[in-house]
Structures are given as structure tokens and as C-alpha cells.
Enzyme design. Structure first.
Site, mmCIF file in Angstrom:
data_model
loop_
_atom_site.group_PDB
_atom_site.id
_atom_site.type_symbol
_atom_site.label_atom_id
_atom_site.label_comp_id
_atom_site.label_asym_id
_atom_site.label_seq_id
_atom_site.Cartn_x
_atom_site.Cartn_y
_atom_site.Cartn_z
ATOM 1 N N LYS A 1 0.892 -1.037 -0.079
ATOM 2 C CA LYS A 1 -0.143 0.069 0.093
ATOM 3 C C LYS A 1 0.830 1.398 -0.024
ATOM 4 O O LYS A 1 1.704 1.295 0.768
ATOM 5 C CB LYS A 1 -1.021 -0.191 1.143
ATOM 6 N N LYS B 1 4.656 2.901 8.600
ATOM 7 C CA LYS B 1 3.517 3.815 8.842
ATOM 8 C C LYS B 1 2.259 2.863 8.696
ATOM 9 O O LYS B 1 1.386 2.970 10.041
ATOM 10 C CB LYS B 1 3.266 4.800 7.626
ATOM 11 N N LYS C 1 5.533 2.410 -2.914
ATOM 12 C CA LYS C 1 5.279 3.781 -3.231
ATOM 13 C C LYS C 1 5.643 3.804 -4.621
ATOM 14 O O LYS C 1 6.303 3.225 -5.226
ATOM 15 C CB LYS C 1 6.553 4.606 -2.326
ATOM 16 N N THR D 1 -5.614 12.490 6.268
ATOM 17 C CA THR D 1 -4.068 12.567 6.721
ATOM 18 C C THR D 1 -4.098 13.881 7.485
ATOM 19 O O THR D 1 -3.456 13.543 8.921
ATOM 20 C CB THR D 1 -3.244 13.029 5.534
ATOM 21 N N ASN E 1 -2.671 19.073 0.191
ATOM 22 C CA ASN E 1 -3.516 17.992 0.657
ATOM 23 C C ASN E 1 -3.607 17.951 2.371
ATOM 24 O O ASN E 1 -4.790 17.857 2.736
ATOM 25 C CB ASN E 1 -3.056 16.625 0.182
ATOM 26 N N SER F 1 -7.615 5.124 3.568
ATOM 27 C CA SER F 1 -7.406 4.274 2.540
ATOM 28 C C SER F 1 -7.779 2.846 3.057
ATOM 29 O O SER F 1 -8.522 2.181 2.140
ATOM 30 C CB SER F 1 -5.962 4.255 1.927
#
Ligand code: GLU
Length: 430
Positions: A69, A93, A105, A189, A220, A348
Site C-alpha cells: 500500500k 506507517k 510507493k 491525513t 492536501n 485508505s
């Protein structure tokens, strides 16, 4: 590059925590790099009819805890090494908040601000065609990151669905709500970051009412952290974006700042404010500093001048290791990125669960579950920090995270017969 190489920094962070936990050497050997990386060349037809070839990457760090992810970043300076480091941070994370994912990523070296909507769409679709063999709802699930958004996720999900010939909602998160996205994902976030700031302020006895906040980055994460902290009673005294900044000791209204930025393209020049540079913001007199932009912003030189009591890392990797040491000596409490920015990937995960079950949650359910997970993760990291007085919050967060990933690797049999965790010893005698 020394200190400022994100990949080396990620390795050092993993090593420090693995050593502190007396992990077998194989744990670091496996975790010190991604398990798989892919570099792709993406030919895109530009609006003038010419063909431009963009370079893209996907790094998959470790799939022991579950499917991979992590977001996809569109930025001119994206490199393979950076994407590799970011994939490593994603593993920890996810682990620190207890999500059943490993880290990945992606990135494309491009400047999305110079591309037309059509070019951006063709580039996003081309990237998915190129990495399609590696991704899927049970394999690797991309999401937004720097300069990518819900529209880009929609194109990506659509492209993957065309390739596989079914509606694969669960392949991408951060989608528009009209296309299987989750309520609350856009703010997640920032909401996660605001929650851990509130928890940290609580243990430090710092009242949020009137606390002075400086935010670096107004995208964001940063723009919404500012709004949520403002709602909690904080005073937003300074913000900067890539074009400039705004400072007002009386505090600014983040909703008005966002409207101003939407009109002018920057927060610079906000009525009633003074200009402020990024460097000035990082070292200004304030209570809470939120780096919400890119990596390596708080260097040793900046750290020596930081005056905030709490640094909450909404960005990935904003503090260098040398700066970390200096902040620790100065007793500045750093809420590390893998914890402070984990709210996005947590929602997510909720989005993916909703896609997989076909049952959609209310915003209250999303926010309530996010609150519970972030508070629990904060407590676990803070307790680890209190137990080991010689580690900072970052090492403590890595210790919580690495223990989980190592345990998954152990029970899968990746660490060999000799590495026997206390968990396994207990299981054997049960
Ligand atoms: N790009 C975000 C991060 O760095 C979100 C990743 C995701 O939702 O998968 O945490």
C-alpha cells in the site's frame, strides 16, 4: 549526498529500532531495501502532437503483513531512491497504526502543473498500463500523494478496470466518493495529524486554546491541518506554500486562506498578513510546528533555531537524523511522520474494506474509527517512549512498527527456525 539521502536515512532509522529491540540480524537485512522495484518508461502524446517519454517507478518494500500500500507522487524531482525510501516508510506507517498492509510507493518524474488535463490523464493511464502486472486489490493498492488527487485516482482505477475487464474499485484508494471513494478520505491525513497533536498537547499540558501554530505546505495535508487545529481553538499564525507565505500574529482563518489560495494560486499576499519565507516559518516563535511539505526541510541548521514545543510531521521525512538529535536535546517533542501522517492510509484502508465488502460507511463511522486507531497508536508509541527513556518518539514508533512486521515475517518462516520471538514461545506452551 550524506545526511540528505532519504534512502540512507530510512535505513538508519530501521537499524536503530531493530538494534534497540535486539532483533536477529536477518530482520534488518530483509527490511533495509524494497523487495521489488520497477522502473518504467511512459510514452505520452502531448497536446501539440509530439511524444514525450516520462520515467515512472513503483517500489514494493515488504509484503509480510499483507498487500502492499502506498501513494503515487507526481513531482519533477522524483527519483528511484526517493520512491524506495518512501516505500520503506509506508511499511512502518501501516504497521504503527496496525493496518494489515506492507509498504509501497510510486512516482513519476514530471511537473503536473505544466501539463494540460488531457496530458495528465494520458500520463496517469500510461503509468497504470506500465505497472499493471504488479498491482491489484489483493496485491498492491496505490493512492494519492504529492501533486496527485482523486481525479487522477479515478483515471487510474478506470484504466486498470479496462485492462482486467471488471470494475476493480479496490485497486486504488483516494478515489472520488462517486467512484467508490470513502467519505472522510480527503481530510484523513490532516485529521489523523490533528488527533495526535491533541494527544501530545494533552500529555505535555499544553492548552490548545490559543496555541500558536505554523504550517509549512498548504496542500492536501497542510491546509486541512490548519483548519482542524483552528477548529480546536489554535491560532494559525503562519503558513507557507511553494510560492511564498503569510504571517499574522493575531491568527488567520484557514478557510479564508484556502479561498485566497484558490483565487491567486498562493497564500502569499493574504490580506492583513506579512510575507514570511519557509526558513523563517520553521524557526519562528510558535507552539506547534507542522511540516506538511517535502523531505529534509528541518536540517541541523534549522533545528538549532526551532522554537516550537511540538513538531508534528504531516509530511514524509521532513526532519534529517542530525536535526532529530538536536531537537531531542532541546526537548522539542517530535511526533514522527510514520505516526503523524498515518491518518491518510488508515482511511485508505477503510476505503478498501468498503470496496471489498460493497457496504459504505457514514462519515461519522469513518471519523470515529480513525479517532480510535490514531489515539491507540499514539498511546502505544508514547508508552514505548516512556518505557525506554533513551529513545525519542521516532525510534519508539519504529520499535512498535518493526516488532509487528518482524512478527509477520517470523510466523511466515522468513527468519528461519532459530529466530523465536517471545510471542512464539508463548504460543508453543499454550
Ligand atoms: N500518500 C499517503 C501517505 O504517504 C497515503 C497513502 C495511502 O493512502 O495509501 O501516507
Amino acid at each position: 549526498m550524506g545526511e540528505l539521502n532519504s534512502f540512507k536515512i530510512a535505513q538508519e532509522q530501521i537499524k536503530a529500532a531493530a538494534q534497540k529491540l535486539n532483533m536477529p540480524a536477518s530482520v534488518y537485512e530483509i527490511l533495509k531495501q524494497p523487495m521489488r522495484v520497477l522502473t518504467v518508461a511512459i510514452p505520452v502524446e502531448m497536446d501539440d502532437g509530439s511524444i514525450r517519454v516520462f520515467t515512472g517507478y513503483r517500489a514494493q518494500h515488504n509484503y509480510a503483513p499483507g498487500p502492499l500500500k502506498g501513494g503515487v507522487r507526481f513531482h519533477p524531482e522524483v527519483t528511484l531512491e526517493e520512491v524506495m525510501a518512501l516505500s520503506m516508510w509506508m511499511t512502518f506507517k501501516c504497521a504503527v497504526v496496525g493496518l494489515p498492509y506492507g509498504g509501497a510507493k510510486g512516482g513519476i518524474a514530471c511537473d503536473p502543473r505544466e501539463l494540460s488535463p488531457g496530458e495528465l490523464e494520458r500520463l496517469s493511464r500510461g503509468y497504470i498500463q506500465a505497472i499493471a502486472p504488479l498491482i491489484g486489490p489483493e496485491k498492491d493498492i496505490p493512492a494519492p500523494d504529492v501533486y496527485t488527487n482523486a481525479q487522477i485516482m479515478a483515471w487510474m482505477m478506470d484504466e486498470f478496470s479496462k485492462i482486467r475487464q471488471y470494475n476493480a474499485f479496490g485497486v486504488i484508494t483516494g478515489k472520488p466518493v462517486s467512484l467508490g471513494g470513502s467519505l472522510g478520505r480527503h481530510e484523513a491525513t490532516a485529521r489523523g495529524c490533528a488527533i495526535v497533536i491533541r494527544e501530545m498537547a494533552g500529555v505535555l499540558g499544553l492548552p490548545l486554546e490559543g496555541a500558536r501554530v505554523a504550517v509549512q505546505g498548504f496542500g492536501n495535508a497542510g491546509s486541512i491541518v490548519a483548519r482542524l487545529l483552528h477548529e480546536m481553538g489554535c491560532r494559525i499564525v503562519a503558513v507557507v506554500d511553494s510560492k511564498g507565505g503569510a504571517f499574522d500574529p493575531q491568527g488567520m482563518d484557514p478557510a479564508k486562506l484556502a479561498a485566497f489560495k484558490a483565487r491567486t494560486g498562493t497564500v502569499k499576499g493574504f490580506p492583513g498578513s506579512k510575507n514570511i519565507t519557509s526558513q523563517e516559518l520553521l524557526t519562528m516563535d510558535c507552539d506547534i510546528l507542522v511540516p506538511a511539505a517535502l523531505e529534509n526541510q528541518i536540517t541541523a541548521e534549522v533545528a538549532r533555531k526551532v522554537r516550537a514545543k511540538i513538531v508534528a510531521e504531516a509530511a514524509n521525512g521532513p526532519t534529517t537524523p542530525e536535526a532529530d538529535g538536536i531537537l531531542r536535546q532541546k526537548k522539542v517533542m517530535v511526533i514522527p511522520d510514520i505516526l503523524a501522517s498515518a491518518g491518510g492510509v488508515t482511511v485508505s484502508y477503510f476505503e478498501w474494506v468498503q470496496n471489498n465488502t460493497g457496504y459504505y460507511w457514514t462519515e461519522e463511522e469513518v471519523n470515529g474509527n480513525l479517532e480510535r486507531i490514531m489515539v491507540r497508536a499514539f498511546r502505544e508509541v508514547y508508552d514505548m517512549y516512556r518505557q525506554h527513556r533513551d529513545v525519542d518518539m521516532r525510534v519508539a514508533a519504529y520499535m512498535v512498527a518493526i516488532r509487528r512486521v518482524a512478527e509477520a515475517m517470523q510466523v511466515r518462516g522468513w527468519l528461519g527456525q532459530k529466530a523465536c520471538t517471545s510471542w512464539q514461545r508463548e504460543a508453543k506452551t499454550a
